[in-house]
Design a protein around this motif. Structure first.
Motif, PDB file in Angstrom:
ATOM      1  N   ILE A  87      11.406  18.423 -15.612  1.00 40.11           N
ATOM      2  CA  ILE A  87      11.716  17.282 -14.746  1.00 40.11           C
ATOM      3  C   ILE A  87      11.543  17.674 -13.283  1.00 40.11           C
ATOM      4  CG2 ILE A  87      13.577  15.718 -14.011  1.00 40.11           C
ATOM      5  CD1 ILE A  87      14.464  15.850 -17.049  1.00 40.11           C
ATOM      6  N   GLU A  88      11.948  18.900 -12.959  1.00 35.72           N
ATOM      7  CA  GLU A  88      11.731  19.404 -11.586  1.00 35.72           C
ATOM      8  C   GLU A  88      10.241  19.471 -11.274  1.00 35.72           C
ATOM      9  OE1 GLU A  88      13.687  23.153 -10.768  1.00 35.72           O
ATOM     10  OE2 GLU A  88      15.447  22.463 -11.876  1.00 35.72           O
ATOM     11  N   GLU A  89       9.487  19.985 -12.253  1.00 40.66           N
ATOM     12  CA  GLU A  89       8.045  20.183 -12.046  1.00 40.66           C
ATOM     13  C   GLU A  89       7.330  18.861 -11.766  1.00 40.66           C
ATOM     14  OE1 GLU A  89       4.354  21.355 -14.863  1.00 40.66           O
ATOM     15  OE2 GLU A  89       6.126  22.619 -15.115  1.00 40.66           O
ATOM     16  N   PHE A  90       7.656  17.825 -12.559  1.00 35.91           N
ATOM     17  CA  PHE A  90       6.978  16.538 -12.381  1.00 35.91           C
ATOM     18  C   PHE A  90       7.612  15.688 -11.276  1.00 35.91           C
ATOM     19  CE2 PHE A  90       5.396  17.693 -16.599  1.00 35.91           C
ATOM     20  CZ  PHE A  90       4.036  17.537 -16.361  1.00 35.91           C
ATOM     21  N   GLY A  91       8.757  16.128 -10.779  1.00 36.77           N
ATOM     22  CA  GLY A  91       9.356  15.463  -9.626  1.00 36.77           C
ATOM     23  C   GLY A  91       8.902  16.077  -8.316  1.00 36.77           C
ATOM     24  N   ASN A  92       7.855  16.915  -8.388  1.00 37.41           N
ATOM     25  CA  ASN A  92       7.409  17.635  -7.178  1.00 37.41           C
ATOM     26  C   ASN A  92       6.411  16.812  -6.368  1.00 37.41           C
ATOM     27  OD1 ASN A  92       4.846  17.812  -8.276  1.00 37.41           O
ATOM     28  ND2 ASN A  92       5.012  19.927  -8.883  1.00 37.41           N
ATOM     29  N   GLY A  93       5.791  17.461  -5.372  1.00 31.03           N
ATOM     30  CA  GLY A  93       4.973  16.741  -4.401  1.00 31.03           C
ATOM     31  C   GLY A  93       3.559  16.401  -4.810  1.00 31.03           C
ATOM     32  N   LYS A  94       3.206  16.541  -6.094  1.00 33.43           N
ATOM     33  CA  LYS A  94       1.856  16.164  -6.527  1.00 33.43           C
ATOM     34  C   LYS A  94       1.777  14.653  -6.750  1.00 33.43           C
ATOM     35  CE  LYS A  94       0.253  20.348  -8.902  1.00 33.43           C
ATOM     36  NZ  LYS A  94      -0.129  20.887 -10.216  1.00 33.43           N
ATOM     37  N   GLU A 116      13.157   9.461  -5.662  1.00 31.68           N
ATOM     38  CA  GLU A 116      13.765  10.237  -4.570  1.00 31.68           C
ATOM     39  C   GLU A 116      12.676  10.827  -3.674  1.00 31.68           C
ATOM     40  OE1 GLU A 116      16.495  13.120  -6.174  1.00 31.68           O
ATOM     41  OE2 GLU A 116      17.580  11.545  -7.263  1.00 31.68           O
ATOM     42  N   LEU A 117      11.638  11.346  -4.312  1.00 34.87           N
ATOM     43  CA  LEU A 117      10.518  11.933  -3.578  1.00 34.87           C
ATOM     44  C   LEU A 117       9.817  10.874  -2.719  1.00 34.87           C
ATOM     45  CD1 LEU A 117       8.858  14.669  -3.451  1.00 34.87           C
ATOM     46  CD2 LEU A 117       7.397  13.660  -5.198  1.00 34.87           C
ATOM     47  N   TYR A 118       9.640   9.705  -3.303  1.00 38.90           N
ATOM     48  CA  TYR A 118       9.007   8.580  -2.596  1.00 38.90           C
ATOM     49  C   TYR A 118       9.802   8.236  -1.329  1.00 38.90           C
ATOM     50  CZ  TYR A 118       7.843   3.605  -1.866  1.00 38.90           C
ATOM     51  OH  TYR A 118       7.488   2.388  -1.327  1.00 38.90           O
ATOM     52  N   ASN A 119      11.116   8.203  -1.454  1.00 40.56           N
ATOM     53  CA  ASN A 119      11.970   7.905  -0.303  1.00 40.56           C
ATOM     54  C   ASN A 119      11.937   9.007   0.742  1.00 40.56           C
ATOM     55  OD1 ASN A 119      12.816   5.370  -0.859  1.00 40.56           O
ATOM     56  ND2 ASN A 119      14.732   5.966  -1.841  1.00 40.56           N
ATOM     57  N   GLN A 120      11.999  10.253   0.267  1.00 41.33           N
ATOM     58  CA  GLN A 120      11.988  11.395   1.197  1.00 41.33           C
ATOM     59  C   GLN A 120      10.704  11.439   2.012  1.00 41.33           C
ATOM     60  OE1 GLN A 120      12.524  14.696  -1.461  1.00 41.33           O
ATOM     61  NE2 GLN A 120      14.655  14.169  -1.905  1.00 41.33           N
ATOM     62  N   LEU A 139       0.806  -1.229   0.000  1.00 46.33           N
ATOM     63  CA  LEU A 139       0.000   0.000   0.000  1.00 46.33           C
ATOM     64  C   LEU A 139       0.837   1.276   0.000  1.00 46.33           C
ATOM     65  CD1 LEU A 139      -2.853  -1.141   2.391  1.00 46.33           C
ATOM     66  CD2 LEU A 139      -3.087  -0.541  -0.017  1.00 46.33           C
ATOM     67  N   ASP A 140       2.129   1.164   0.301  1.00 47.81           N
ATOM     68  CA  ASP A 140       2.990   2.345   0.257  1.00 47.81           C
ATOM     69  C   ASP A 140       3.469   2.665  -1.155  1.00 47.81           C
ATOM     70  OD1 ASP A 140       2.818   2.895   2.949  1.00 47.81           O
ATOM     71  OD2 ASP A 140       4.533   1.633   3.470  1.00 47.81           O
ATOM     72  N   LYS A 141       3.394   1.682  -2.044  1.00 50.51           N
ATOM     73  CA  LYS A 141       3.854   1.897  -3.421  1.00 50.51           C
ATOM     74  C   LYS A 141       2.703   2.372  -4.299  1.00 50.51           C
ATOM     75  CE  LYS A 141       7.362  -1.779  -3.404  1.00 50.51           C
ATOM     76  NZ  LYS A 141       7.840  -2.971  -4.139  1.00 50.51           N
ATOM     77  N   GLY A 142       3.058   2.885  -5.488  1.00 51.93           N
ATOM     78  CA  GLY A 142       2.052   3.227  -6.489  1.00 51.93           C
ATOM     79  C   GLY A 142       1.698   1.997  -7.317  1.00 51.93           C
ATOM     80  N   ILE A 143       0.895   2.219  -8.356  1.00 52.99           N
ATOM     81  CA  ILE A 143       0.453   1.150  -9.254  1.00 52.99           C
ATOM     82  C   ILE A 143       1.085   1.354 -10.625  1.00 52.99           C
ATOM     83  CG2 ILE A 143      -1.549   0.251 -10.550  1.00 52.99           C
ATOM     84  CD1 ILE A 143      -1.704  -0.618  -7.681  1.00 52.99           C
ATOM     85  N   LYS A 196       8.757   8.853   2.595  1.00 52.82           N
ATOM     86  CA  LYS A 196       8.457   7.510   3.139  1.00 52.82           C
ATOM     87  C   LYS A 196       7.164   6.932   2.558  1.00 52.82           C
ATOM     88  CE  LYS A 196      11.066   7.970   7.415  1.00 52.82           C
ATOM     89  NZ  LYS A 196      11.842   9.144   7.013  1.00 52.82           N
ATOM     90  N   GLY A 197       7.017   7.092   1.244  1.00 53.20           N
ATOM     91  CA  GLY A 197       5.879   6.494   0.542  1.00 53.20           C
ATOM     92  C   GLY A 197       4.602   7.304   0.594  1.00 53.20           C
ATOM     93  N   LYS A 198       4.657   8.510   1.135  1.00 50.80           N
ATOM     94  CA  LYS A 198       3.414   9.309   1.219  1.00 50.80           C
ATOM     95  C   LYS A 198       3.047   9.944  -0.124  1.00 50.80           C
ATOM     96  CE  LYS A 198       3.163  10.390   6.130  1.00 50.80           C
ATOM     97  NZ  LYS A 198       4.319   9.613   6.611  1.00 50.80           N
ATOM     98  N   ILE A 199       4.071  10.252  -0.947  1.00 46.69           N
ATOM     99  CA  ILE A 199       3.790  10.804  -2.277  1.00 46.69           C
ATOM    100  C   ILE A 199       3.862   9.670  -3.282  1.00 46.69           C
ATOM    101  CG2 ILE A 199       4.480  12.450  -4.068  1.00 46.69           C
ATOM    102  CD1 ILE A 199       3.609  13.938  -1.623  1.00 46.69           C
TER     103      ILE A 199
END
Length: 220
Positions: free
Chosen positions: A129-136, A168-172, A78-82, A174-177
Motif C-alpha cells: 500500500i505504501e509502494e502504490f501510494g507513492n509519487g508515481k 492523500e498524495l493528490y492533496n499533498q 484537468l487536475d483530476k485523474g480519469i 495539489k493535483g500534480k500526482i
C-alpha cells in the motif's frame, strides 16, 4: 523532439495537428488515425477505433492534450485523474494504454491490474500500500473486481486503502500526482465494494468518463 505534432511509428510519420512553434493545435480526426495505427501495432491488425466511441475518445483526447476549453464544456477537471468505466470488453484498457502516446512529452503512467496489487499485498503486506501510494503515476486496471487481500490472517480491502493513499498524495501535491483507473462497476457497485468514504474520495480524485452500458463487447 523538434516537432511534437508529428510521431513516427513503424517508419510512417503521423501528424496530430499543427505546431505553431509554441504549442500543438491538435486535429481530432488526425489523432484518431494515429491511435488506430498505433493500436494495430500494439494489439494486432484486428484492432480498430470504433465510430460509436468517438464521443468518449473526444473527451479523453481533450483531457490528455489539456484542451481547457473543451474540457470545461464536458466538466472535465484537468487536475483530476480519469476513471474510465464501461462494460466488459468495451476497450477501456486498450484506450488507456494507447492515449499515453499522443502526448510523448507528458509524464507517462504505468498500467497495473488491480488484482496484481492485491496479490502483492498477500505476499508483502502493508508495504504494498505504501509502494502504490507513492509519487508515481498509475492507472489501476479493472478496479473493483480484485479479490480481498489477506496477509498473516488479516483481511484488507487493498485497493480501497491504496485509493485513500492516492487521495492523500493528490492533496499533498495539489493535483500534480495523478491516478487513473478503469472499472466495469457503476457508482453504486463501487460504493458497495469500497464504502462511502472511499467513494467520496474517488469523486475528488477522478473525472468519471463512462461508456454506454449497451456498448458491444469488442473482443468477440
Amino acid at each position: 523532439m523538434d516537432n511534437p505534432s508529428k510521431i513516427t511509428e513503424g517508419g510512417v510519420v503521423y501528424s496530430l495537428g499543427q505546431f505553431d512553434g509554441k504549442e500543438v493545435i491538435y486535429e481530432f480526426d488526425k489523432v484518431l488515425i494515429y491511435l488506430n495505427a498505433k493500436g494495430k501495432l500494439f494489439f494486432g491488425k484486428h484492432f480498430k477505433i470504433y465510430q460509436e466511441d468517438s464521443q468518449i475518445l473526444f473527451q479523453l483526447c481533450n483531457y490528455f492534450i489539456r484542451d481547457k476549453e473543451n474540457c470545461a464544456k464536458h466538466n472535465i477537471d484537468l487536475d483530476k485523474g480519469i476513471l474510465l468505466s464501461g462494460p466488459v470488453g468495451c476497450g477501456k484498457t486498450s484506450l488507456m494504454k494507447l492515449l499515453r502516446y499522443i502526448v510523448p512529452l507528458q509524464r507517462p503512467y504505468e498500467i497495473i491490474p488491480s488484482r496484481n496489487v492485491t496479490f502483492s499485498f498477500n505476499h508483502l503486506g502493508y508495504k504494498t500500500i505504501e509502494e502504490f501510494g507513492n509519487g508515481k503515476f498509475y492507472c489501476f486496471d479493472d478496479l473493483g473486481v480484485e479479490p480481498l487481500g489477506r496477509h498473516y490472517g488479516k483481511d484488507c480491502n487493498v485497493m480501497g486503502e491504496v485509493l485513500l493513499s492516492r487521495y492523500e498524495l493528490y492533496n499533498q501535491t495539489k493535483g500534480k500526482i495523478k491516478t487513473h483507473a478503469t472499472t466495469n462497476l457503476n457508482a453504486e457497485e463501487l460504493e458497495e465494494r469500497y464504502g462511502n468514504r472511499v467513494r467520496s474520495r474517488m469523486r475528488e480524485l477522478f473525472n468519471l468518463i463512462a461508456f454506454d452500458s449497451k456498448t458491444m463487447d469488442k473482443r468477440s
